[in-house]
Scaffold this motif. Structure first.
Motif, PDB file in Angstrom:
ATOM      1  N   PRO A  12       0.818  -1.221   0.000  1.00 40.32           N
ATOM      2  CA  PRO A  12       0.000   0.000   0.000  1.00 40.32           C
ATOM      3  C   PRO A  12       0.851   1.270   0.000  1.00 40.32           C
ATOM      4  N   TYR A  13       0.300   2.335  -0.573  1.00 43.87           N
ATOM      5  CA  TYR A  13       0.982   3.624  -0.558  1.00 43.87           C
ATOM      6  C   TYR A  13       0.885   4.219   0.841  1.00 43.87           C
ATOM      7  N   ARG A  14       2.030   4.571   1.412  1.00 38.92           N
ATOM      8  CA  ARG A  14       2.105   5.267   2.697  1.00 38.92           C
ATOM      9  C   ARG A  14       3.238   6.275   2.606  1.00 38.92           C
ATOM     10  N   HIS A  15       2.889   7.546   2.770  1.00 40.64           N
ATOM     11  CA  HIS A  15       3.872   8.629   2.700  1.00 40.64           C
ATOM     12  C   HIS A  15       4.999   8.385   3.695  1.00 40.64           C
ATOM     13  N   GLN A  16       6.239   8.490   3.248  1.00 42.65           N
ATOM     14  CA  GLN A  16       7.481   8.369   4.002  1.00 42.65           C
ATOM     15  C   GLN A  16       7.783   6.955   4.507  1.00 42.65           C
ATOM     16  N   ALA A  17       6.955   5.977   4.222  1.00 42.13           N
ATOM     17  CA  ALA A  17       7.195   4.621   4.710  1.00 42.13           C
ATOM     18  C   ALA A  17       8.083   3.851   3.736  1.00 42.13           C
ATOM     19  N   SER A  18       8.674   2.768   4.226  1.00 42.71           N
ATOM     20  CA  SER A  18       9.518   1.912   3.391  1.00 42.71           C
ATOM     21  C   SER A  18       9.540   0.494   3.972  1.00 42.71           C
ATOM     22  N   ALA A  19       8.345  -0.132   4.040  1.00 46.88           N
ATOM     23  CA  ALA A  19       8.224  -1.479   4.591  1.00 46.88           C
ATOM     24  C   ALA A  19       7.416  -2.333   3.615  1.00 46.88           C
ATOM     25  N   ARG A  20       8.083  -3.280   2.986  1.00 46.07           N
ATOM     26  CA  ARG A  20       7.425  -4.132   1.993  1.00 46.07           C
ATOM     27  C   ARG A  20       6.210  -4.825   2.620  1.00 46.07           C
ATOM     28  N   GLY A  21       5.093  -4.756   1.900  1.00 43.92           N
ATOM     29  CA  GLY A  21       3.856  -5.377   2.341  1.00 43.92           C
ATOM     30  C   GLY A  21       3.064  -4.542   3.319  1.00 43.92           C
ATOM     31  N   ILE A  22       3.685  -3.530   3.905  1.00 46.11           N
ATOM     32  CA  ILE A  22       3.016  -2.685   4.901  1.00 46.11           C
ATOM     33  C   ILE A  22       2.729  -1.302   4.334  1.00 46.11           C
ATOM     34  N   GLY A  23       3.737  -0.678   3.712  1.00 48.42           N
ATOM     35  CA  GLY A  23       3.509   0.632   3.117  1.00 48.42           C
ATOM     36  C   GLY A  23       4.790   1.295   2.668  1.00 48.42           C
ATOM     37  N   CYS A  24       4.685   2.076   1.586  1.00 49.01           N
ATOM     38  CA  CYS A  24       5.817   2.869   1.101  1.00 49.01           C
ATOM     39  C   CYS A  24       5.314   3.925   0.140  1.00 49.01           C
ATOM     40  N   ASP A  25       6.150   4.929  -0.063  1.00 52.94           N
ATOM     41  CA  ASP A  25       5.934   5.886  -1.142  1.00 52.94           C
ATOM     42  C   ASP A  25       6.986   5.574  -2.200  1.00 52.94           C
ATOM     43  N   CYS A  26       7.107   6.411  -3.231  1.00 53.89           N
ATOM     44  CA  CYS A  26       8.046   6.091  -4.312  1.00 53.89           C
ATOM     45  C   CYS A  26       9.494   6.061  -3.824  1.00 53.89           C
ATOM     46  N   LEU A  27       9.858   6.974  -2.941  1.00 51.53           N
ATOM     47  CA  LEU A  27      11.209   6.957  -2.378  1.00 51.53           C
ATOM     48  C   LEU A  27      11.392   5.732  -1.486  1.00 51.53           C
ATOM     49  N   GLY A  28      10.376   5.385  -0.724  1.00 54.85           N
ATOM     50  CA  GLY A  28      10.437   4.205   0.129  1.00 54.85           C
ATOM     51  C   GLY A  28      10.622   2.930  -0.665  1.00 54.85           C
ATOM     52  N   LEU A  29      10.024   2.861  -1.843  1.00 58.72           N
ATOM     53  CA  LEU A  29      10.228   1.710  -2.725  1.00 58.72           C
ATOM     54  C   LEU A  29      11.694   1.605  -3.126  1.00 58.72           C
TER      55      LEU A  29
END
Length: 138
Positions: A12-29
């Motif tokens: 799922p898209y989550r601003h500032q996150a970087s956790a596979r399966g939990i949430g990330c934004d483009c930078l987090g990816l």
């Protein structure tokens, strides 16, 4: 490279996150793929608002890519696994990132949705601000 990025599809898209399966934004990816490939991240990004590029006008994303990926390569030479940076308007800093996949597609965190694989159609292609190669694993 692509296998590492594909494992993030559906996150799922989550601003500032970087956790596979939990949430990330483009930078987090990109940060997550970096960790999958190299281990520790070279630097942690400072907190940022969704409108950071519109507010400051600084090329922060581009500067970080130059620091950690080296010189950009011409768009005409992009290849599968390359980091793509996009800008929404010519006068604005690069604000979005994705990873080039097979078949003229790219993997990115789509705001208000999830990590997806999209076609690199002309409306995306003309927004490419820079292309970077991930560093060779040492």
């Amino acid at each position: 490279m692509i296998e590492a990025a594909q494992r993030w599809i559906g996150t799922p898209y989550r601003h500032q996150a970087s956790a596979r399966g939990i949430g990330c934004d483009c930078l987090g990816l990109v940060r997550g793929v970096w960790r999958d490939l190299y281990g520790d991240e070279p630097e942690m990004p400072p907190p940022y608002q969704p409108d950071w590029a519109e507010r400051g006008g600084e090329e922060r994303l581009m500067a970080a890519a130059l620091r950690h990926f080296g010189a950009a390569v011409p768009v005409s030479e992009m290849r599968v696994g390359d980091l793509l940076l996009f800008r929404w308007r010519a006068e604005m800093p690069a604000k979005h990132a994705g990873i080039l996949a097979d078949g003229g597609r790219f993997i990115h965190a789509y705001e208000q949705a999830a990590v997806i694989e999209s076609a690199l159609v002309p409306s995306w292609r003309w927004r490419i601000a820079a292309v970077f190669r991930f560093p060779e694993k040492g």
